[in-house]
Design an enzyme around this catalytic site. Sequence first.
Site, PDB file in Angstrom:
ATOM      1  N   ARG A  24       0.834  -1.217   0.000  1.00  0.00           N
ATOM      2  CA  ARG A  24       0.000   0.000   0.000  1.00  0.00           C
ATOM      3  C   ARG A  24       0.871   1.272   0.000  1.00  0.00           C
ATOM      4  O   ARG A  24       0.912   2.008  -0.980  1.00  0.00           O
ATOM      5  CB  ARG A  24      -0.950  -0.034   1.210  1.00  0.00           C
ATOM      6  N   ASP A  25       1.600   1.495   1.069  1.00  0.00           N
ATOM      7  CA  ASP A  25       2.377   2.737   1.186  1.00  0.00           C
ATOM      8  C   ASP A  25       3.478   2.755   0.122  1.00  0.00           C
ATOM      9  O   ASP A  25       3.809   3.805  -0.444  1.00  0.00           O
ATOM     10  CB  ASP A  25       2.994   2.835   2.592  1.00  0.00           C
ATOM     11  N   HIS A 218       5.188   4.165  12.808  1.00  0.00           N
ATOM     12  CA  HIS A 218       5.241   4.146  11.341  1.00  0.00           C
ATOM     13  C   HIS A 218       6.257   5.205  10.893  1.00  0.00           C
ATOM     14  O   HIS A 218       5.935   6.376  10.751  1.00  0.00           O
ATOM     15  CB  HIS A 218       3.830   4.469  10.822  1.00  0.00           C
ATOM     16  N   HIS A 220       9.065   6.832   8.334  1.00  0.00           N
ATOM     17  CA  HIS A 220       9.678   6.951   7.009  1.00  0.00           C
ATOM     18  C   HIS A 220      11.148   7.293   7.237  1.00  0.00           C
ATOM     19  O   HIS A 220      11.524   7.830   8.281  1.00  0.00           O
ATOM     20  CB  HIS A 220       8.949   8.007   6.176  1.00  0.00           C
ATOM     21  N   CYS A 251       4.529   9.313   0.459  1.00  0.00           N
ATOM     22  CA  CYS A 251       3.137   9.740   0.384  1.00  0.00           C
ATOM     23  C   CYS A 251       3.039  10.793  -0.707  1.00  0.00           C
ATOM     24  O   CYS A 251       3.729  11.809  -0.653  1.00  0.00           O
ATOM     25  CB  CYS A 251       2.652  10.311   1.712  1.00  0.00           C
ATOM     26  N   ASN A 260       9.504   4.019   3.494  1.00  0.00           N
ATOM     27  CA  ASN A 260       9.310   3.628   4.891  1.00  0.00           C
ATOM     28  C   ASN A 260      10.557   2.929   5.413  1.00  0.00           C
ATOM     29  O   ASN A 260      11.433   2.517   4.647  1.00  0.00           O
ATOM     30  CB  ASN A 260       8.165   2.617   4.976  1.00  0.00           C
TER      31      ASN A 260
HETATM   32  P1  HMG Z   1     -12.864  14.926  -2.133  1.00  0.00           P
HETATM   33  O1  HMG Z   1     -12.475  15.352  -3.512  1.00  0.00           O
HETATM   34  O2  HMG Z   1     -13.108  15.967  -1.098  1.00  0.00           O
HETATM   35  O3  HMG Z   1     -14.084  13.886  -2.157  1.00  0.00           O
HETATM   36  O4  HMG Z   1     -11.726  13.946  -1.600  1.00  0.00           O
HETATM   37  P2  HMG Z   1     -15.569  14.013  -2.530  1.00  0.00           P
HETATM   38  O5  HMG Z   1     -16.342  13.298  -1.498  1.00  0.00           O
HETATM   39  O6  HMG Z   1     -15.928  15.451  -2.856  1.00  0.00           O
HETATM   40  O7  HMG Z   1     -15.641  13.187  -3.900  1.00  0.00           O
HETATM   41  C1  HMG Z   1     -14.977  13.588  -5.084  1.00  0.00           C
HETATM   42  C2  HMG Z   1     -15.006  12.460  -6.107  1.00  0.00           C
HETATM   43  O8  HMG Z   1     -14.267  11.331  -5.618  1.00  0.00           O
HETATM   44  C3  HMG Z   1     -16.434  11.932  -6.372  1.00  0.00           C
HETATM   45  O9  HMG Z   1     -16.428  11.444  -7.701  1.00  0.00           O
HETATM   46  C4  HMG Z   1     -16.528  10.753  -5.431  1.00  0.00           C
HETATM   47  O10 HMG Z   1     -17.463   9.789  -5.853  1.00  0.00           O
HETATM   48  C5  HMG Z   1     -15.123  10.176  -5.504  1.00  0.00           C
HETATM   49  P3  HMG Z   1     -17.039  12.314  -8.922  1.00  0.00           P
HETATM   50  O11 HMG Z   1     -18.465  12.573  -8.535  1.00  0.00           O
HETATM   51  O12 HMG Z   1     -16.196  13.560  -8.982  1.00  0.00           O
HETATM   52  O13 HMG Z   1     -16.857  11.405 -10.101  1.00  0.00           O
HETATM   53  N1  HMG Z   1     -14.753   9.445  -4.290  1.00  0.00           N
HETATM   54  C6  HMG Z   1     -14.380   8.154  -4.253  1.00  0.00           C
HETATM   55  N2  HMG Z   1     -14.246   7.222  -5.206  1.00  0.00           N
HETATM   56  C7  HMG Z   1     -13.860   5.998  -4.809  1.00  0.00           C
HETATM   57  N3  HMG Z   1     -13.575   5.661  -3.518  1.00  0.00           N
HETATM   58  C8  HMG Z   1     -13.690   6.573  -2.543  1.00  0.00           C
HETATM   59  C9  HMG Z   1     -14.116   7.880  -2.896  1.00  0.00           C
HETATM   60  N4  HMG Z   1     -14.322   8.996  -2.174  1.00  0.00           N
HETATM   61  C10 HMG Z   1     -14.721   9.945  -3.033  1.00  0.00           C
HETATM   62  N5  HMG Z   1     -13.407   6.256  -1.292  1.00  0.00           N
HETATM   63  C11 HMG Z   1     -11.075  12.016  -0.320  1.00  0.00           C
HETATM   64  C12 HMG Z   1     -11.799  13.346  -0.315  1.00  0.00           C
HETATM   65  C13 HMG Z   1     -10.903  11.593   1.118  1.00  0.00           C
HETATM   66  C14 HMG Z   1     -11.898  11.002  -1.104  1.00  0.00           C
HETATM   67  C15 HMG Z   1      -9.694  12.212  -1.041  1.00  0.00           C
HETATM   68  O14 HMG Z   1      -9.039  13.267  -0.416  1.00  0.00           O
HETATM   69  C16 HMG Z   1      -8.832  10.993  -1.009  1.00  0.00           C
HETATM   70  O15 HMG Z   1      -9.123   9.964  -1.631  1.00  0.00           O
HETATM   71  N6  HMG Z   1      -7.677  11.076  -0.277  1.00  0.00           N
HETATM   72  C17 HMG Z   1      -6.784   9.945  -0.108  1.00  0.00           C
HETATM   73  C18 HMG Z   1      -5.351  10.399  -0.190  1.00  0.00           C
HETATM   74  C19 HMG Z   1      -4.443   9.222   0.087  1.00  0.00           C
HETATM   75  O16 HMG Z   1      -4.794   8.077  -0.133  1.00  0.00           O
HETATM   76  N7  HMG Z   1      -3.216   9.506   0.579  1.00  0.00           N
HETATM   77  C20 HMG Z   1      -2.259   8.493   0.885  1.00  0.00           C
HETATM   78  C21 HMG Z   1      -2.625   7.668   2.091  1.00  0.00           C
HETATM   79  S1  HMG Z   1      -2.224   8.445   3.631  1.00  0.00           S
HETATM   80  C22 HMG Z   1      -0.540   8.102   3.866  1.00  0.00           C
HETATM   81  O17 HMG Z   1       0.115   7.606   2.999  1.00  0.00           O
HETATM   82  C23 HMG Z   1       0.045   8.346   5.240  1.00  0.00           C
HETATM   83  C24 HMG Z   1       0.252   7.045   6.045  1.00  0.00           C
HETATM   84  O18 HMG Z   1       1.129   6.151   5.369  1.00  0.00           O
HETATM   85  C25 HMG Z   1       0.835   7.379   7.424  1.00  0.00           C
HETATM   86  C26 HMG Z   1       2.060   8.309   7.376  1.00  0.00           C
HETATM   87  O19 HMG Z   1       3.054   7.975   6.708  1.00  0.00           O
HETATM   88  O20 HMG Z   1       1.962   9.346   8.014  1.00  0.00           O
HETATM   89  C27 HMG Z   1      -1.075   6.307   6.270  1.00  0.00           C
HETATM   90 MG    MG Z   2       3.309   6.292   5.385  1.00  0.00          MG
END
Ligand code: HMG
Ligand code: MG
Length: 310
Positions: A24-25, A218, A220, A251, A260
């Site tokens: 995933r990450d 966690h 990096h 990320c 990581n």
């Molecule tokens: P948004 O644009 O505010 O969402 O994003 P929305 O609710 O307004 O929806 C916009 C569009 O996205 C719509 O589609 C929704 O249907 C669709 P449209 O009508 O435009 O065609 N949509 C989805 N489609 C599929 N699955 C879903 C979904 N949700 C909305 N779940 C949202 C808000 C949270 C969705 C967006 O910001 C997002 O997906 N963010 C994820 C970012 C991400 O994955 N980042 C990496 C993971 S975090 C990380 O890596 C850190 C970690 O490792 C820890 C660390 O290292 O600190 C965990």
């Molecule tokens: Mg991470």
Amino acid sequence: MRQPQLEPAAGTPQQVRIYEVGVRDGLQNEATVVPVEVKAEFVRRLLAAGLKTIEVTSFVSPKWVPQLADAEELIRLLGADGLGPDRPVLCPNDKGLERALALGVTSIAIFGSATETFASKNLNRTIAESLTMFEPVVNRAKDAGAWVRAYVSMCFGDPWEGDVPVGQVVHVARAMMDLGCDELSLGDTIGVATPGHVERLIDALVEGGIDLDKIAVHFHDTYGQALSNTLAAVRHGIGIVDASAGGLGGCPYAKSATGNLATEDVVWALQGMGISTGVDLTALVETSRWMAEYLGRPAPSRVVRALSAA
Ligand code: HMG
Ligand code: MG
């Protein structure tokens, strides 16, 4: 393949659970989309190498993370290997949870931020709005009998806001855990933590009422501190460690986040200290070499490089 000399360290736990995040990450951060069949083989090889907890994918917006847009396909392809309490997936909102539950997923992770800037960049929400988004996700997941992890990112520093006060992290972590989550993972998203800071935050969280055995770390490795921070946490009583095979990762929404902590590097250290992880180091190194060959560049892990050169 060479193994570390066994020299048990005093005052450490007998075992540590490795929470593998490479699929995933790691793969969310690749410039190209890795084919779903390669991802499935990666998961199967990790399982064969003895990793028990493997974060499989994210049910996020495919517009935000196109690298993981094949989440459904991957879970279907994996069958039983992709489901169960030890195969969590990221679900930020109702839509993500809906997609995951429809496939039979029983383990999820929500992911919040200790800082407003990263909450906005990663979730398009303020911290308060993201908690409002998570609440029904956790409630519904719990009603469905699922296990829920809460990540908090930017626990040790933020690329836009600089230092992050410990009290601010405790406040967000408490709010996420109060939703009813089973585990808390402290994200050092940009790799700036140092061992004293790690100990201080863990103490503050425990003082804030969060059980030590529910806390994971966690790290990096941006500043080369991931292993020393992890060992500091383990010596401080932490028993759950996030790591990524070969050191893949980052990320896409956090500038300056690199890979990581490499799973091989932490397994080498823990094995030498007499702490069991259940991981077969030789099989894991072979898996990371296979993935590095596919990606066309060497794995960042120092242990993978050293053992490959030996
Ligand atoms: P948004 O644009 O505010 O969402 O994003 P929305 O609710 O307004 O929806 C916009 C569009 O996205 C719509 O589609 C929704 O249907 C669709 P449209 O009508 O435009 O065609 N949509 C989805 N489609 C599929 N699955 C879903 C979904 N949700 C909305 N779940 C949202 C808000 C949270 C969705 C967006 O910001 C997002 O997906 N963010 C994820 C970012 C991400 O994955 N980042 C990496 C993971 S975090 C990380 O890596 C850190 C970690 O490792 C820890 C660390 O290292 O600190 C965990
Ligand atoms: Mg991470």
